[in-house]
Scaffold this active site. Structure first.
Site, mmCIF file in Angstrom:
data_model
loop_
_atom_site.group_PDB
_atom_site.id
_atom_site.type_symbol
_atom_site.label_atom_id
_atom_site.label_comp_id
_atom_site.label_asym_id
_atom_site.label_seq_id
_atom_site.Cartn_x
_atom_site.Cartn_y
_atom_site.Cartn_z
ATOM 1 N N GLY A 1 -3.490 7.464 -2.926
ATOM 2 C CA GLY A 1 -4.941 7.426 -2.722
ATOM 3 C C GLY A 1 -5.422 6.132 -2.091
ATOM 4 N N ARG B 1 0.546 -7.478 -13.334
ATOM 5 C CA ARG B 1 0.041 -7.499 -11.956
ATOM 6 C C ARG B 1 -0.322 -8.904 -11.451
ATOM 7 N NH1 ARG B 1 -3.734 -5.156 -9.874
ATOM 8 N NH2 ARG B 1 -2.573 -4.329 -8.116
ATOM 9 N N CYS C 1 6.554 -17.258 -22.961
ATOM 10 C CA CYS C 1 7.126 -18.546 -22.526
ATOM 11 C C CYS C 1 7.563 -18.515 -21.070
ATOM 12 C CB CYS C 1 8.280 -18.901 -23.432
ATOM 13 S SG CYS C 1 7.680 -19.183 -25.090
ATOM 14 N N TYR D 1 -1.245 0.998 -13.352
ATOM 15 C CA TYR D 1 -0.175 0.000 -13.275
ATOM 16 C C TYR D 1 -0.385 -1.131 -14.281
ATOM 17 C CZ TYR D 1 0.318 2.710 -9.014
ATOM 18 O OH TYR D 1 0.437 3.757 -8.129
HETATM 19 N N1 LLP Z 1 2.823 8.506 -3.872
HETATM 20 C C1 LLP Z 1 3.911 7.732 -3.714
HETATM 21 C C2 LLP Z 1 5.085 8.287 -3.055
HETATM 22 C C3 LLP Z 1 3.892 6.402 -4.178
HETATM 23 O O1 LLP Z 1 4.967 5.628 -4.005
HETATM 24 C C4 LLP Z 1 2.739 5.890 -4.829
HETATM 25 C C5 LLP Z 1 2.700 4.519 -5.348
HETATM 26 C C6 LLP Z 1 1.644 6.760 -4.997
HETATM 27 C C7 LLP Z 1 1.711 8.050 -4.496
HETATM 28 C C8 LLP Z 1 0.377 6.338 -5.692
HETATM 29 O O2 LLP Z 1 -0.291 5.346 -4.980
HETATM 30 P P1 LLP Z 1 -1.790 4.923 -5.411
HETATM 31 O O3 LLP Z 1 -2.685 6.113 -5.204
HETATM 32 O O4 LLP Z 1 -1.742 4.533 -6.844
HETATM 33 O O5 LLP Z 1 -2.125 3.797 -4.514
HETATM 34 N N2 LLP Z 1 2.575 -1.408 -9.112
HETATM 35 C C9 LLP Z 1 1.782 -1.613 -7.929
HETATM 36 C C10 LLP Z 1 1.559 -0.333 -7.168
HETATM 37 C C11 LLP Z 1 2.853 0.376 -6.794
HETATM 38 C C12 LLP Z 1 2.590 1.679 -6.099
HETATM 39 C C13 LLP Z 1 3.854 2.445 -5.910
HETATM 40 N N3 LLP Z 1 3.698 3.728 -5.297
HETATM 41 C C14 LLP Z 1 0.461 -2.272 -8.324
HETATM 42 O O6 LLP Z 1 0.260 -2.573 -9.505
HETATM 43 O O7 LLP Z 1 -0.361 -2.579 -7.461
#
Ligand code: LLP
Length: 416
Positions: free
Chosen positions: A239, A312, A342, A370
């Site tokens: 998204g 994050r 720590c 996340y």
């Molecule tokens: N589809 C695929 C194939 C993905 O790899 C991801 C996210 C999504 C959908 C969902 O994306 P969104 O709509 O949430 O942007 N941990 C990181 C974000 C990693 C996203 C990984 N893939 C953070 O905290 O910013």
């Protein structure tokens, strides 16, 4: 009115003051607003109402059963990246027939479980994955629906760790490789070609890379059509980005009209895999100030949440808004907000102008996506509780862990 607002000097989630939540459930605790999740989901749905589509919520953003069951009850599909996520979707009442399976390293047991569950589509990442899927499908007497993940080599202009659509990233295959995979898939009786997918990154706030990548994908869709491979869906990946600080996010209606305009007259069903947009701004992390520490050059607010609860800021230098739960005086001093872990990387905010006293409650915003899913037991800290608030009701959807939960699978050497 936002689902998070002040009433009589108290920060509330829907109708419940966060101070009451801290009193009953202690801290640190993730608190989600049901109404915020429902609204975000409906905004996506409504924006694309004129074209056949399916939202497949990206489970990785927040896989709590309470959240998955809420989305399942609204008819959402799901984008999974592991067998564990499929278990959660099924447990939460999600329909396997609305599940797409993404990810670069699907293991045989996960493929088998997904085939036996009759999921909607496997988003393939390579030719060898096609071979493996075909072998398992033959063994089970199933026909596997597939899509090929194409890497459009477009810069999403997001944090390098959350960009996935450049050719140096591990994700997807080139258009040329995709063509070869589709041709081979066409020959395999246990494989049914269903769609095409791509995902160029997360927290994207600029429309042009999203449209450039769709344009690139559509060229391939047309090339496939010319050799009699017609696709029934186009999966545009994750998204759009959300507001953490002062971002200018893409408007959902502008996004929808640009996507539909680029699609032209093509009739393929659209699939969306939003995670952050649905839950990101629907959750806060509630924490209490343990102490205020003044070193020679710096002031620190030490809180009871830490990088193990919310990684994050440490991992992506993300900025998350912080508010006092009880309305306070004007902010006076600059502080780093840190946890008890720590590590110098254990910070939740840096150089933030705040008015804080020991024992104050703080709310860290935009923690619905996340947040809890990336938490750990580092420093043997118990994982936080998770709650969903709906009006005046509070549902505990994950109890706070105990030390007994943490050591349950371990044993003292020699006692096994
Ligand atoms: N589809 C695929 C194939 C993905 O790899 C991801 C996210 C999504 C959908 C969902 O994306 P969104 O709509 O949430 O942007 N941990 C990181 C974000 C990693 C996203 C990984 N893939 C953070 O905290 O910013």
């Amino acid at each position: 009115m936002s689902e998070f607002h002040f009433s009589d000097g108290q920060l509330q989630v829907e109708d419940v003051p966060l101070r009451a939540i801290a009193g009953e459930f202690s801290t640190p605790t993730f608190v989600y607003s049901k109404a915020a999740i429902v609204t975000a989901y409906e905004n996506y749905q409504n924006a694309f109402s004129e074209h056949e589509h399916l939202i497949c919520y990206a489970v990785k953003a927040n896989s709590n059963l309470g959240i998955l069951s809420l989305l399942a009850s609204m008819g959402s599909g799901f984008d999974i990246v592991s067998g564990g996520e499929l278990h959660r979707v099924i447990k939460a009442g999600g329909e396997p027939g609305k599940v797409v399976f993404s990810g670069v390293g699907k293991q045989p047991w996960e493929i088998q479980f997904a085939l036996e569950s009759d999921i909607a589509c496997f988003n393939l990442e390579s030719d060898s994955e096609l071979q493996l899927l075909n072998e398992i499908a033959i063994k089970l007497g199933k026909v596997a629906a597939i899509s090929v993940r194409v890497n459009p080599d477009v810069d999403a202009k997001t944090h390098p760790y959350t960009a996935t659509g450049l050719k140096e990233n591990k994700f997807g295959v080139s258009a040329k490789q995709a063509m070869a995979i589709y041709r081979r898939a066409q020959q395999l009786p246990n494989i049914k070609i269903e769609g095409i997918d791509y995902h160029i990154g997360s927290q994207i706030t600029d429309l042009s890379p999203l449209i450039d990548s769709l344009t690139h994908i559509l060229e391939l869709v047309d090339e496939l059509e010319a050799i009699d491979i017609s696709l029934s869906h186009i999966d545009v990946g994750g998204g759009i980005g959300i507001i953490y600080n002062d971002e200018q996010p893409i408007d959902i209606d502008d996004y929808a009209s640009s996507i539909l305009q680029t699609l032209g007259g093509r009739r393929q069903r659209l699939l969306f895999e939003p995670g952050r947009f649905i839950v990101g701004n629907a959750g806060i992390l509630l924490t209490r100030v343990i102490t205020i520490k003044q070193n020679d050059h710096k002031k620190f607010v030490v809180v009871d949440a830490a990088m193990n609860d919310l990684i994050r800021p440490a991992l992506y230098q993300s900025w998350q808004q912080i508010e006092n739960v009880e309305q306070s005086d004007e902010p006076t001093d600059f502080y780093d907000v840190v946890g008890p872990v720590c590590e110098s990387a254990d910070f939740l905010a840096r150089n933030r102008k705040l008015f804080v006293r020991e024992d104050d409650l703080l709310a860290i915003f935009s923690c619905g996506a996340y947040g809890s899913v990336m938490s750990s037991n580092y420093n043997s800290r118990n994982r936080a509780a998770e709650l969903i608030v709906s009006g005046a009701d509070v549902h505990c959807v994950r109890k706070r862990e105990t030390i007994a939960d943490q050591i349950r699978l371990e044993s003292v050497l020699g006692s096994d």
